[in-house]
Motif scaffolding. Structure first.
Motif, PDB file in Angstrom:
ATOM      1  N   UNK A  41      21.755  65.169  34.935  1.00  0.00           N
ATOM      2  CA  UNK A  41      22.737  66.225  35.163  1.00  0.00           C
ATOM      3  C   UNK A  41      22.569  66.853  36.540  1.00  0.00           C
ATOM      4  N   UNK A  42      23.496  66.570  37.425  1.00  0.00           N
ATOM      5  CA  UNK A  42      23.439  67.061  38.798  1.00  0.00           C
ATOM      6  C   UNK A  42      23.436  68.583  38.872  1.00  0.00           C
ATOM      7  N   UNK A  43      24.334  69.226  38.147  1.00  0.00           N
ATOM      8  CA  UNK A  43      24.479  70.681  38.258  1.00  0.00           C
ATOM      9  C   UNK A  43      23.224  71.425  37.826  1.00  0.00           C
ATOM     10  N   UNK A  44      22.632  71.012  36.703  1.00  0.00           N
ATOM     11  CA  UNK A  44      21.415  71.671  36.216  1.00  0.00           C
ATOM     12  C   UNK A  44      20.259  71.452  37.184  1.00  0.00           C
ATOM     13  N   UNK A  45      20.144  70.243  37.705  1.00  0.00           N
ATOM     14  CA  UNK A  45      19.074  69.945  38.655  1.00  0.00           C
ATOM     15  C   UNK A  45      19.224  70.772  39.929  1.00  0.00           C
ATOM     16  N   UNK A  46      20.449  70.848  40.431  1.00  0.00           N
ATOM     17  CA  UNK A  46      20.663  71.570  41.684  1.00  0.00           C
ATOM     18  C   UNK A  46      20.402  73.052  41.524  1.00  0.00           C
ATOM     19  N   UNK A  47      20.796  73.610  40.374  1.00  0.00           N
ATOM     20  CA  UNK A  47      20.532  75.030  40.118  1.00  0.00           C
ATOM     21  C   UNK A  47      19.026  75.288  40.067  1.00  0.00           C
ATOM     22  N   UNK A  48      18.281  74.384  39.413  1.00  0.00           N
ATOM     23  CA  UNK A  48      16.821  74.510  39.350  1.00  0.00           C
ATOM     24  C   UNK A  48      16.211  74.383  40.738  1.00  0.00           C
ATOM     25  N   UNK A  49      16.664  73.395  41.494  1.00  0.00           N
ATOM     26  CA  UNK A  49      16.133  73.179  42.845  1.00  0.00           C
ATOM     27  C   UNK A  49      16.364  74.402  43.725  1.00  0.00           C
ATOM     28  N   UNK A  50      17.570  74.956  43.667  1.00  0.00           N
ATOM     29  CA  UNK A  50      17.880  76.140  44.474  1.00  0.00           C
ATOM     30  C   UNK A  50      16.989  77.320  44.104  1.00  0.00           C
ATOM     31  N   UNK A  51      16.777  77.498  42.797  1.00  0.00           N
ATOM     32  CA  UNK A  51      15.952  78.627  42.346  1.00  0.00           C
ATOM     33  C   UNK A  51      14.502  78.466  42.780  1.00  0.00           C
ATOM     34  N   UNK A  52      13.952  77.273  42.647  1.00  0.00           N
ATOM     35  CA  UNK A  52      12.549  77.060  43.017  1.00  0.00           C
ATOM     36  C   UNK A  52      12.332  77.190  44.518  1.00  0.00           C
ATOM     37  N   UNK A  53      13.311  76.728  45.288  1.00  0.00           N
ATOM     38  CA  UNK A  53      13.220  76.892  46.742  1.00  0.00           C
ATOM     39  C   UNK A  53      13.236  78.371  47.113  1.00  0.00           C
ATOM     40  N   UNK A  54      14.119  79.124  46.456  1.00  0.00           N
ATOM     41  CA  UNK A  54      14.220  80.556  46.751  1.00  0.00           C
ATOM     42  C   UNK A  54      12.955  81.303  46.331  1.00  0.00           C
TER      43      UNK A  54
END
Length: 265
Positions: A41-54
């Protein structure tokens, strides 16, 4: 015995969008590890990636890929090479189970189960291990299960795939323990994730469920100790010793009674 050094490391985590995989991403990001997150799932992965980077300031990359596809590893490796990413840590976490009488279950679905639970970890490990060995530093964590310890009636393919993963991991641990790469087979019992909901097998959940963060925390401690395998949780460990005291036949009868679908009880 030295603890594993997470400094300037990159981890590739499969099944990273939820459950144990997500928790590995959380705890490794907190240690400053850059991440390659793989799931469907692209959307869930990207949301997680953005949060961890932040939250942690780590570099993250997302690869949306169904690992049950036969060309999944080639696709992932192509993206890694293009981005010049060479993971130091591989966490083969993605997997699923089928539940029911073997002959009544879809053969195609069980093939996908074997592909995802067995072939995908083998292929990714084979692709990434040489670079780790060349550096003399790295780690592979394969998420097996307490289902690996004995055959599992009504989850016959799942138990067999996890037994394969446990055996494979321990053999790699022995081959590489003096070559700088650590290999751990992680064998959690029932864990507080969506696993049993997905396979519609609530009755197959044995004992109190552990929290995913506790499972991952114990796994990373075991990696520091260069353990070859880990059964998480005291109760799960005790259940894992049952095979020492009863015959395999008796153990199978016990397991069949525990795992039998409600409709057949």
């Amino acid at each position: 015995m030295k603890s594993f050094n997470y400094s300037e490391k990159t981890a590739l985590i499969t099944g990273a969008s939820s459950g144990i995989g997500l928790e590995f991403a959380e705890q490794l990001a907190a240690r400053g590890v850059s991440l390659v997150l793989v799931a469907r799932t692209q959307n869930k992965l990207q949301a997680l990636a953005n949060r961890l980077t932040q939250q942690h300031g780590v570099t993250t990359r997302v690869i949306a890929q169904d690992l049950s596809a036969v060309d999944a590893t080639a696709t992932i490796m192509g993206q890694l090479h293009e981005a010049k990413i060479f993971p130091d840590i591989l966490i083969n976490n993605a997997g699923f189970a089928t539940y029911g009488v073997f002959d009544a279950l879809s053969l195609d679905r069980q093939r996908e189960e074997i592909q995802l639970n067995c072939l995908s970890p083998v292929e990714l490990t084979h692709a990434l291990l040489p670079a780790m060995l060349k550096r003399g530093d790295g780690a592979v964590i394969n998420v097996a299960s307490t289902a690996a310890i004995q055959p599992d009636p009504y989850m016959a393919i799942y138990g067999a795939t996890k037994a394969f993963l446990l055996s494979f991991s321990e053999a790699l641990w022995a081959e590489n323990r003096q070559r700088g790469v650590r290999v751990l087979a992680l064998c959690p019992g029932a864990t507080d994730t969506a696993f049993f909901d997905v396979v519609n097998a609530e009755e197959a959940s044995v004992g109190k469920r552990m929290k995913a963060d506790a499972v991952v925390g114990q796994a990373l401690k075991a990696l520091d100790k260069q353990r070859n395998y880990l059964i998480t949780g005291c109760n799960n460990w005790l259940l894992g010793q049952l095979q020492r005291f009863v015959t395999r036949r008796r153990l199978l009868i016990i397991a069949e009674g525990i795992l039998r679908p409600k409709a057949q009880r």
